[in-house]
Write a protein that holds these residues in place. Structure first.
Motif, PDB file in Angstrom:
ATOM      1  N   ARG A 264      35.483  -5.296  49.461  1.00 11.53           N
ATOM      2  CA  ARG A 264      35.613  -4.759  51.200  1.00 11.53           C
ATOM      3  C   ARG A 264      35.044  -3.566  51.135  1.00 11.53           C
ATOM      4  O   ARG A 264      34.667  -2.774  49.748  1.00 11.53           O
ATOM      5  CB  ARG A 264      37.223  -4.310  51.420  1.00 11.53           C
TER       6      ARG A 264
ATOM      7  N   SER B  13      32.995  -1.138  52.997  1.00 10.20           N
ATOM      8  CA  SER B  13      33.740   0.071  54.278  1.00 10.20           C
ATOM      9  C   SER B  13      32.837   1.078  54.736  1.00 10.20           C
ATOM     10  O   SER B  13      31.772   1.327  54.349  1.00 10.20           O
ATOM     11  CB  SER B  13      34.720   1.643  54.462  1.00 10.20           C
TER      12      SER B  13
ATOM     13  N   HIS C 140      45.807   9.856  51.865  1.00  9.70           N
ATOM     14  CA  HIS C 140      45.162  11.221  51.880  1.00  9.70           C
ATOM     15  C   HIS C 140      45.243  11.053  53.416  1.00  9.70           C
ATOM     16  O   HIS C 140      45.025  10.935  53.714  1.00  9.70           O
ATOM     17  CB  HIS C 140      43.801  11.017  51.107  1.00  9.70           C
TER      18      HIS C 140
ATOM     19  N   ASP D  40      41.796  13.167  55.812  1.00  6.20           N
ATOM     20  CA  ASP D  40      40.731  13.376  55.204  1.00  6.20           C
ATOM     21  C   ASP D  40      40.604  15.319  55.451  1.00  6.20           C
ATOM     22  O   ASP D  40      41.142  15.919  56.459  1.00  6.20           O
ATOM     23  CB  ASP D  40      39.649  12.759  56.026  1.00  6.20           C
TER      24      ASP D  40
ATOM     25  N   LEU E 244      43.040  -1.445  54.756  1.00  9.22           N
ATOM     26  CA  LEU E 244      43.255   0.112  55.468  1.00  9.22           C
ATOM     27  C   LEU E 244      44.929   0.379  55.932  1.00  9.22           C
ATOM     28  O   LEU E 244      45.204  -0.425  56.379  1.00  9.22           O
ATOM     29  CB  LEU E 244      42.483   0.960  56.451  1.00  9.22           C
TER      30      LEU E 244
ATOM     31  N   HIS F 183      46.657   8.127  55.092  1.00  8.09           N
ATOM     32  CA  HIS F 183      46.160   6.547  54.875  1.00  8.09           C
ATOM     33  C   HIS F 183      45.397   6.878  54.049  1.00  8.09           C
ATOM     34  O   HIS F 183      45.383   7.371  52.844  1.00  8.09           O
ATOM     35  CB  HIS F 183      45.196   6.711  56.090  1.00  8.09           C
TER      36      HIS F 183
ATOM     37  N   TYR G   8      35.466  -2.093  47.779  1.00  3.35           N
ATOM     38  CA  TYR G   8      36.388  -2.244  46.796  1.00  3.35           C
ATOM     39  C   TYR G   8      36.390  -3.237  46.005  1.00  3.35           C
ATOM     40  O   TYR G   8      35.833  -4.268  46.732  1.00  3.35           O
ATOM     41  CB  TYR G   8      37.629  -2.120  47.761  1.00  3.35           C
TER      42      TYR G   8
ATOM     43  N   PHE H  79      31.815  11.894  58.063  1.00  2.00           N
ATOM     44  CA  PHE H  79      32.456  12.759  57.992  1.00  2.00           C
ATOM     45  C   PHE H  79      31.666  13.754  58.927  1.00  2.00           C
ATOM     46  O   PHE H  79      30.903  14.352  58.488  1.00  2.00           O
ATOM     47  CB  PHE H  79      33.229  12.992  56.584  1.00  2.00           C
TER      48      PHE H  79
ATOM     49  N   ARG I 124      30.940   2.679  51.534  1.00  3.94           N
ATOM     50  CA  ARG I 124      31.948   2.225  50.729  1.00  3.94           C
ATOM     51  C   ARG I 124      31.907   0.553  49.673  1.00  3.94           C
ATOM     52  O   ARG I 124      32.287  -0.510  50.590  1.00  3.94           O
ATOM     53  CB  ARG I 124      33.090   2.251  50.881  1.00  3.94           C
TER      54      ARG I 124
ATOM     55  N   LEU J  23      35.278   6.038  61.425  1.00  2.00           N
ATOM     56  CA  LEU J  23      35.083   4.299  60.564  1.00  2.00           C
ATOM     57  C   LEU J  23      34.694   3.261  60.649  1.00  2.00           C
ATOM     58  O   LEU J  23      34.941   2.588  61.514  1.00  2.00           O
ATOM     59  CB  LEU J  23      35.962   4.861  59.764  1.00  2.00           C
TER      60      LEU J  23
ATOM     61  N   VAL K 133      43.784   3.080  51.311  1.00  2.00           N
ATOM     62  CA  VAL K 133      43.522   1.046  51.112  1.00  2.00           C
ATOM     63  C   VAL K 133      43.798   0.324  50.762  1.00  2.00           C
ATOM     64  O   VAL K 133      44.210   1.127  48.761  1.00  2.00           O
ATOM     65  CB  VAL K 133      42.025   1.705  50.650  1.00  2.00           C
TER      66      VAL K 133
ATOM     67  N   PRO L 289      32.631   5.016  56.064  1.00  2.00           N
ATOM     68  CA  PRO L 289      33.389   6.712  57.016  1.00  2.00           C
ATOM     69  C   PRO L 289      31.757   7.398  57.171  1.00  2.00           C
ATOM     70  O   PRO L 289      30.665   7.652  56.147  1.00  2.00           O
ATOM     71  CB  PRO L 289      33.816   6.629  55.783  1.00  2.00           C
TER      72      PRO L 289
ATOM     73  N   LEU M 277      42.607   2.990  47.404  1.00  2.00           N
ATOM     74  CA  LEU M 277      42.342   4.598  47.485  1.00  2.00           C
ATOM     75  C   LEU M 277      43.341   5.177  47.794  1.00  2.00           C
ATOM     76  O   LEU M 277      43.664   4.517  49.016  1.00  2.00           O
ATOM     77  CB  LEU M 277      41.396   4.246  49.009  1.00  2.00           C
TER      78      LEU M 277
HETATM   79  O1  LIG Z   1      37.456   2.895  53.362  1.00  2.00           O
HETATM   80  C1  LIG Z   1      38.208   3.098  54.395  1.00  2.00           C
HETATM   81  O2  LIG Z   1      39.174   2.215  55.043  1.00  2.00           O
HETATM   82  C2  LIG Z   1      39.446   4.605  54.328  1.00  2.00           C
HETATM   83  C3  LIG Z   1      37.951   5.445  53.610  1.00  2.00           C
HETATM   84  C4  LIG Z   1      38.602   6.838  53.913  1.00  2.00           C
HETATM   85  O3  LIG Z   1      39.687   6.785  54.134  1.00  2.00           O
HETATM   86  C5  LIG Z   1      37.515   7.591  53.433  1.00  2.00           C
HETATM   87  O4  LIG Z   1      36.405   7.576  53.088  1.00  2.00           O
HETATM   88  O5  LIG Z   1      38.702   8.892  53.509  1.00  2.00           O
END
Ligand SMILES: O=C(O)CCC(=O)C(=O)O
Ligand SMILES: [Fe+2]
Length: 337
Positions: A283, A285, A203, A205, A220, A260, A184, A289, A182, A212, A262, A287, A200
């Motif tokens: 930024r 990140s 939401h 997950d 976050l 949570h 941002y 899943f 990801r 993560l 972002v 994740p 973001l």
């Molecule tokens: O980018 C993040 O720190 C969180 C990403 C997240 O919450 C997600 O992808 O479900």
């Protein structure tokens, strides 16, 4: 208002990675992990078996991808009519469906999704090897490594919840999980503060749990019961793990799937530009899943209902639940900022 930082439990996973650990040390770690997932739903995990060098490499590949031109990235574009989490979504293509009281317009989010190359039902979308030689091989290695870390976590959760290390493991595999890089982009602080844009949206997950990793440019936030939104920053050497809706439902809400998002970083260093027109720094990140096998029937776990506790959920499968959930995430009318 800027949120303050929250401290989360830290779980040392080493008893689940070392062959010389005792049953007592494993049980102690398992109970601590389950307690943390019950009370906060988000936890830092240390000694989980992925080296800093491999993580640095993952972030560096992600940055290389996002430095490509839009034309090059488009070779892996998420097809507009697909509901699969695969390929590259440009800014605005993905949106978290609005949540009561949490709605923000114009969610900003670049995402590149990958699954397992053998998952024929959800094929990967790759750009030509010549665009980033070595990228595809690295992603395959990293994806496998994420699964290798998920196995001891599944064992620990299973032992802590059910006194049986294997139970949850049997419901999961390396095939249907999803890895995402990801990005941002830099965004105007005042536009986020005013509610015009967000990065973001809020939401939970929709998986069993999420691993993560985030860079140093915070953003976050988790919603802590009774306290509101709190910032959660990267801790060197620790991964962040959070429970998703599936494990929450499976445990009859004993484990919690925490809201949570972002949003804005609490740290001045994470901004650039003039005081009046401050922009967040870009930024990155990553994740991963972890989802249950799509056709396995998920019934509330023994011991988490009965004796005065209602069984809140009917048996169902992940694939049934998943289909209702993805509607509205991918937008055909993505607007650029
Ligand atoms: O980018 C993040 O720190 C969180 C990403 C997240 O919450 C997600 O992808 O479900
Ligand atoms: Fe999330």
């Amino acid at each position: 208002m800027t949120s303050t930082t929250t401290s989360l439990p830290i779980i040392d996973l080493s008893p689940f990675l070392s062959s010389s650990s005792t049953p007592e040390s494993r049980l102690k770690t398992a109970k601590e992990l389950v307690q943390a997932c019950h009370s906060t739903g988000f936890v830092y995990i240390t000694n989980y078996g992925i080296s800093q060098a491999l993580l640095d490499e993952a972030f560096s590949w992600s940055k290389k991808f996002y430095s490509l031109s839009d034309e090059e990235k488009s070779y892996a574009a998420h097809p507009p009519d697909s509901k699969l989490f695969r390929g590259w979504s440009k800014v605005g293509h993905e949106m978290i469906p609005p949540l009561e009281g949490e709605k923000k317009e114009g969610v900003m989010d670049f995402t590149l999704w990958h699954g397992h190359d053998s998952n024929a039902a959800q094929p990967n979308i790759w750009f030509p090897e010549s665009i980033l030689p070595g990228y595809r091989d690295f992603v395959a290695t990293f994806y496998d490594q994420c699964w290798s870390t998920s196995v001891p976590i599944l064992r620990a959760l299973s032992l802590g919840l059910l006194n049986d290390e294997e139970y949850l493991l049997d419901f999961h595999s390396n095939l249907e999980n999803e890895l995402s890089f990801r990005h941002y982009p830099s965004i105007s602080e005042s536009k986020v503060r005013s509610g015009e844009l967000d990065r973001l949206g809020a939401h939970t997950d929709f998986d069993s749990f999420t691993l993560l990793w985030q860079d140093e440019n915070a953003g976050l936030e988790v919603k802590v019961s009774g306290e509101g939104w709190k910032s959660v920053q990267a801790v060197k050497g620790a991964l962040l793990m959070n429970i998703g809706d599936i494990l929450s439902r499976w445990s009859n809400d004993y484990l919690i799937s925490t809201l949570h998002r972002v949003h804005l970083p609490p740290v001045d260093d994470n901004y650039m530009g003039d005081e009046n027109v401050r922009m967040t720094k870009p930024r990155y990140s990553i994740p991963y899943f972890v989802v249950p096998k799509s056709d396995k029937v998920l019934e509330p776990l023994e011991g988490y209902f009965g004796e005065g506790k209602d069984k809140k959920y009917e048996p169902t499968t992940y694939s049934e639940l998943y289909h209702n959930r993805v509607d509205g995430i991918f937008r055909q009318d993505a607007k650029a900022r």
